[in-house]
Design a protein around this motif. Structure first.
Motif, PDB file in Angstrom:
ATOM      1  N   ALA A 192     -56.466  75.873  55.754  1.00  0.00           N
ATOM      2  CA  ALA A 192     -56.892  75.066  54.609  1.00  0.00           C
ATOM      3  C   ALA A 192     -56.028  75.263  53.367  1.00  0.00           C
ATOM      4  O   ALA A 192     -56.334  74.712  52.313  1.00  0.00           O
ATOM      5  N   ALA A 193     -54.950  76.005  53.470  1.00  0.00           N
ATOM      6  CA  ALA A 193     -54.093  76.272  52.310  1.00  0.00           C
ATOM      7  C   ALA A 193     -53.419  74.987  51.822  1.00  0.00           C
ATOM      8  O   ALA A 193     -53.116  74.080  52.606  1.00  0.00           O
ATOM      9  N   ARG A 194     -53.189  74.947  50.507  1.00  0.00           N
ATOM     10  CA  ARG A 194     -52.447  73.843  49.903  1.00  0.00           C
ATOM     11  C   ARG A 194     -51.495  74.416  48.864  1.00  0.00           C
ATOM     12  O   ARG A 194     -51.818  75.398  48.190  1.00  0.00           O
ATOM     13  N   PHE A 195     -50.333  73.781  48.741  1.00  0.00           N
ATOM     14  CA  PHE A 195     -49.284  74.247  47.837  1.00  0.00           C
ATOM     15  C   PHE A 195     -48.847  73.096  46.945  1.00  0.00           C
ATOM     16  O   PHE A 195     -48.677  71.972  47.413  1.00  0.00           O
ATOM     17  N   ALA A 196     -48.595  73.406  45.673  1.00  0.00           N
ATOM     18  CA  ALA A 196     -48.029  72.407  44.764  1.00  0.00           C
ATOM     19  C   ALA A 196     -47.318  73.123  43.629  1.00  0.00           C
ATOM     20  O   ALA A 196     -47.732  74.205  43.206  1.00  0.00           O
ATOM     21  N   ILE A 197     -46.244  72.502  43.148  1.00  0.00           N
ATOM     22  CA  ILE A 197     -45.500  73.019  41.986  1.00  0.00           C
ATOM     23  C   ILE A 197     -45.479  71.885  40.954  1.00  0.00           C
ATOM     24  O   ILE A 197     -44.583  71.043  40.966  1.00  0.00           O
ATOM     25  N   PRO A 198     -46.485  71.847  40.070  1.00  0.00           N
ATOM     26  CA  PRO A 198     -46.683  70.675  39.213  1.00  0.00           C
ATOM     27  C   PRO A 198     -46.196  70.749  37.768  1.00  0.00           C
ATOM     28  O   PRO A 198     -46.673  69.961  36.941  1.00  0.00           O
ATOM     29  N   PRO A 199     -45.278  71.637  37.380  1.00  0.00           N
ATOM     30  CA  PRO A 199     -44.917  71.686  35.954  1.00  0.00           C
ATOM     31  C   PRO A 199     -44.338  70.384  35.418  1.00  0.00           C
ATOM     32  O   PRO A 199     -44.441  70.116  34.207  1.00  0.00           O
ATOM     33  N   ALA A 200     -43.725  69.562  36.261  1.00  0.00           N
ATOM     34  CA  ALA A 200     -43.172  68.296  35.771  1.00  0.00           C
ATOM     35  C   ALA A 200     -44.267  67.409  35.179  1.00  0.00           C
ATOM     36  O   ALA A 200     -44.007  66.603  34.275  1.00  0.00           O
ATOM     37  N   ARG A 201     -45.496  67.548  35.679  1.00  0.00           N
ATOM     38  CA  ARG A 201     -46.603  66.770  35.111  1.00  0.00           C
ATOM     39  C   ARG A 201     -46.906  67.187  33.679  1.00  0.00           C
ATOM     40  O   ARG A 201     -47.439  66.396  32.894  1.00  0.00           O
ATOM     41  N   LEU A 202     -46.598  68.440  33.366  1.00  0.00           N
ATOM     42  CA  LEU A 202     -46.898  68.977  32.043  1.00  0.00           C
ATOM     43  C   LEU A 202     -45.715  68.893  31.091  1.00  0.00           C
ATOM     44  O   LEU A 202     -45.806  69.320  29.939  1.00  0.00           O
ATOM     45  N   GLY A 203     -44.593  68.394  31.594  1.00  0.00           N
ATOM     46  CA  GLY A 203     -43.422  68.268  30.731  1.00  0.00           C
ATOM     47  C   GLY A 203     -42.637  69.550  30.560  1.00  0.00           C
ATOM     48  O   GLY A 203     -41.923  69.706  29.561  1.00  0.00           O
ATOM     49  N   ILE A 204     -42.755  70.471  31.514  1.00  0.00           N
ATOM     50  CA  ILE A 204     -42.008  71.730  31.432  1.00  0.00           C
ATOM     51  C   ILE A 204     -41.218  71.943  32.720  1.00  0.00           C
ATOM     52  O   ILE A 204     -41.411  71.244  33.718  1.00  0.00           O
ATOM     53  N   GLY A 205     -40.323  72.931  32.678  1.00  0.00           N
ATOM     54  CA  GLY A 205     -39.537  73.279  33.849  1.00  0.00           C
ATOM     55  C   GLY A 205     -40.195  74.387  34.653  1.00  0.00           C
ATOM     56  O   GLY A 205     -41.396  74.656  34.533  1.00  0.00           O
ATOM     57  N   TYR A 206     -39.366  75.036  35.476  1.00  0.00           N
ATOM     58  CA  TYR A 206     -39.810  76.122  36.356  1.00  0.00           C
ATOM     59  C   TYR A 206     -38.748  77.202  36.233  1.00  0.00           C
ATOM     60  O   TYR A 206     -37.562  76.877  36.096  1.00  0.00           O
ATOM     61  N   PRO A 207     -39.102  78.477  36.243  1.00  0.00           N
ATOM     62  CA  PRO A 207     -38.089  79.520  36.052  1.00  0.00           C
ATOM     63  C   PRO A 207     -36.940  79.404  37.051  1.00  0.00           C
ATOM     64  O   PRO A 207     -37.143  79.143  38.243  1.00  0.00           O
ATOM     65  N   ALA A 208     -35.716  79.595  36.559  1.00  0.00           N
ATOM     66  CA  ALA A 208     -34.526  79.406  37.393  1.00  0.00           C
ATOM     67  C   ALA A 208     -34.534  80.305  38.623  1.00  0.00           C
ATOM     68  O   ALA A 208     -34.144  79.878  39.722  1.00  0.00           O
ATOM     69  N   ALA A 209     -34.985  81.551  38.473  1.00  0.00           N
ATOM     70  CA  ALA A 209     -35.016  82.458  39.617  1.00  0.00           C
ATOM     71  C   ALA A 209     -35.951  81.944  40.701  1.00  0.00           C
ATOM     72  O   ALA A 209     -35.694  82.117  41.909  1.00  0.00           O
ATOM     73  N   ASP A 210     -37.029  81.293  40.297  1.00  0.00           N
ATOM     74  CA  ASP A 210     -37.986  80.778  41.264  1.00  0.00           C
ATOM     75  C   ASP A 210     -37.506  79.478  41.899  1.00  0.00           C
ATOM     76  O   ASP A 210     -37.782  79.215  43.075  1.00  0.00           O
ATOM     77  N   VAL A 211     -36.773  78.673  41.143  1.00  0.00           N
ATOM     78  CA  VAL A 211     -36.136  77.498  41.744  1.00  0.00           C
ATOM     79  C   VAL A 211     -35.148  77.948  42.814  1.00  0.00           C
ATOM     80  O   VAL A 211     -35.077  77.370  43.908  1.00  0.00           O
ATOM     81  N   ALA A 212     -34.386  79.005  42.529  1.00  0.00           N
ATOM     82  CA  ALA A 212     -33.418  79.517  43.502  1.00  0.00           C
ATOM     83  C   ALA A 212     -34.125  80.002  44.763  1.00  0.00           C
ATOM     84  O   ALA A 212     -33.657  79.744  45.891  1.00  0.00           O
ATOM     85  N   ARG A 213     -35.258  80.697  44.604  1.00  0.00           N
ATOM     86  CA  ARG A 213     -35.996  81.156  45.787  1.00  0.00           C
ATOM     87  C   ARG A 213     -36.548  79.971  46.573  1.00  0.00           C
ATOM     88  O   ARG A 213     -36.563  79.983  47.813  1.00  0.00           O
ATOM     89  N   LEU A 214     -36.993  78.952  45.867  1.00  0.00           N
ATOM     90  CA  LEU A 214     -37.525  77.767  46.544  1.00  0.00           C
ATOM     91  C   LEU A 214     -36.432  77.086  47.359  1.00  0.00           C
ATOM     92  O   LEU A 214     -36.646  76.724  48.526  1.00  0.00           O
ATOM     93  N   VAL A 215     -35.257  76.907  46.771  1.00  0.00           N
ATOM     94  CA  VAL A 215     -34.146  76.276  47.492  1.00  0.00           C
ATOM     95  C   VAL A 215     -33.751  77.117  48.700  1.00  0.00           C
ATOM     96  O   VAL A 215     -33.482  76.588  49.791  1.00  0.00           O
ATOM     97  N   ALA A 216     -33.728  78.445  48.542  1.00  0.00           N
ATOM     98  CA  ALA A 216     -33.374  79.321  49.661  1.00  0.00           C
ATOM     99  C   ALA A 216     -34.387  79.191  50.796  1.00  0.00           C
ATOM    100  O   ALA A 216     -34.019  79.300  51.977  1.00  0.00           O
TER     101      ALA A 216
END
Length: 233
Positions: free
Chosen positions: A123-147
Motif C-alpha cells: 500500500a506504499a505511495r511515493f511523491a516528490i511534490p515541491p514543484a506544487r509549492l514553488g520550491i526546488g529539492y536539495p541537489a544532493a537528493d536530486v542526485a540520489r534520485l537520478v542515481a
C-alpha cells in the motif's frame, strides 16, 4: 519524534509524530542525526520505520516551512538540518533499510533514498511534490534520485509531482522490493556483522583498491572458520 530501539541486531529508528503525519520539523532532523550517532556496534542493520499507521512520513513540516517566506536566515538552517539528518543515516557503517508502509512524500523520499534498501509494503505511495509549492529539492537528493531511477524517471517525479504506487516505484527502481520490511531486516541481521560491514564499504566505494586486501583477509575471520569447519578434512 524519533526513537531508537535495538532488538536481535536490528536497530530501528522510529518516526512518531502522529498529529502531523510524521512531518519532520527542523528539530526532528537534528534528533534523527543524534539517534543515528547513537547506533552502537551491536546493530547489524538499521531500519527507519513509522509508528503511525498508513504513513511513512509526509516529509518536511509545511507549517514550519511556511515561515521561510519571510525568515531568510531560517532557510539555510532548515536545509542544513535536513542535510544533517539524511547524511547521518547515509554514513551509517551497517546496512540500512527504509520500511515504507504508507505514504512517503517530499523530504521523506530523500530520507528513504539515504538508505541502502527501500522496502515498500503493497500500500506504499511515493511523491516528490515541491514543484506544487514553488520550491526546488536539495541537489544532493536530486542526485540520489537520478542515481536510483535515471534521468527520465527522476524528471517525471519532480516535474509532475504525481504520486506513484509501490508497483511503479519498484518498476523504476525507487523501491528495491515489495513485501515485509521486518522480514528483510531480520534476514540481514542473521548474517555475520563483519561481512555486512565489509560489503557496505564495498557498495559505498566500489573502486577502493583496499577492498581487495579486505576481501582476502575475510577468509581468516572466525565466522568463516566456523562456517566452513565441516568442509575441512
Amino acid at each position: 519524534m524519533i526513537a531508537l530501539h535495538l532488538d536481535a541486531g536490528v536497530a530501528t529508528l522510529t518516526l512518531d509524530r502522529a498529529p502531523a503525519r510524521n512531518a519532520l520539523p527542523v528539530a526532528a532532523w537534528h534528533a534523527l542525526a543524534d539517534a543515528a550517532a547513537r547506533v552502537d556496534a551491536d546493530a547489524r542493520v538499521v531500519v527507519i520505520a513509522s509508528a503511525v499507521p498508513g504513513i511513512f512520513s509526509a516529509g518536511a513540516d509545511l507549517a514550519e516551512l511556511a515561515r521561510l517566506t519571510d525568515d531568510v536566515p531560517a532557510r539555510a538552517a532548515f536545509r542544513e538540518a535536513m542535510r544533517a539528518g539524511i547524511e547521518a543515516v547515509a554514513r551509517l557503517p551497517v546496512p540500512t533499510l527504509a520500511a515504507v508502509e504508507g505514504g512517503c512524500f517530499g523530504a521523506a523520499v530523500a530520507l528513504a533514498m539515504a538508505c541502502d534498501l527501500i522496502v515498500a509494503a503493497p500500500a506504499a505511495r511515493f511523491a516528490i511534490p515541491p514543484a506544487r509549492l514553488g520550491i526546488g529539492y536539495p541537489a544532493a537528493d536530486v542526485a540520489r534520485l537520478v542515481a536510483r531511477v535515471g534521468q527520465g524517471a527522476a524528471a517525471r517525479l519532480l516535474f509532475t509531482a504525481e504520486a506513484i504506487d509501490a508497483d511503479e516505484a519498484r518498476r523504476i527502481g525507487l523501491a528495491d522490493a515489495i513485501g515485509n520490511p521486518a522480514a528483510v531486516a531480520h534476514r540481514i541481521a542473521a548474517n555475520d556483522p563483519g561481512a555486512l560491514a565489509l560489503l557496505k564499504r564495498m557498495l559505498r566505494d566500489p573502486g577502493d583498491v583496499a577492498h581487495d586486501a579486505a576481501f582476502e583477509a575475510s577468509f581468516g575471520s572466525a565466522a568463516f572458520r566456523a562456517g566452513t569447519q565441516r568442509y575441512r578434512p
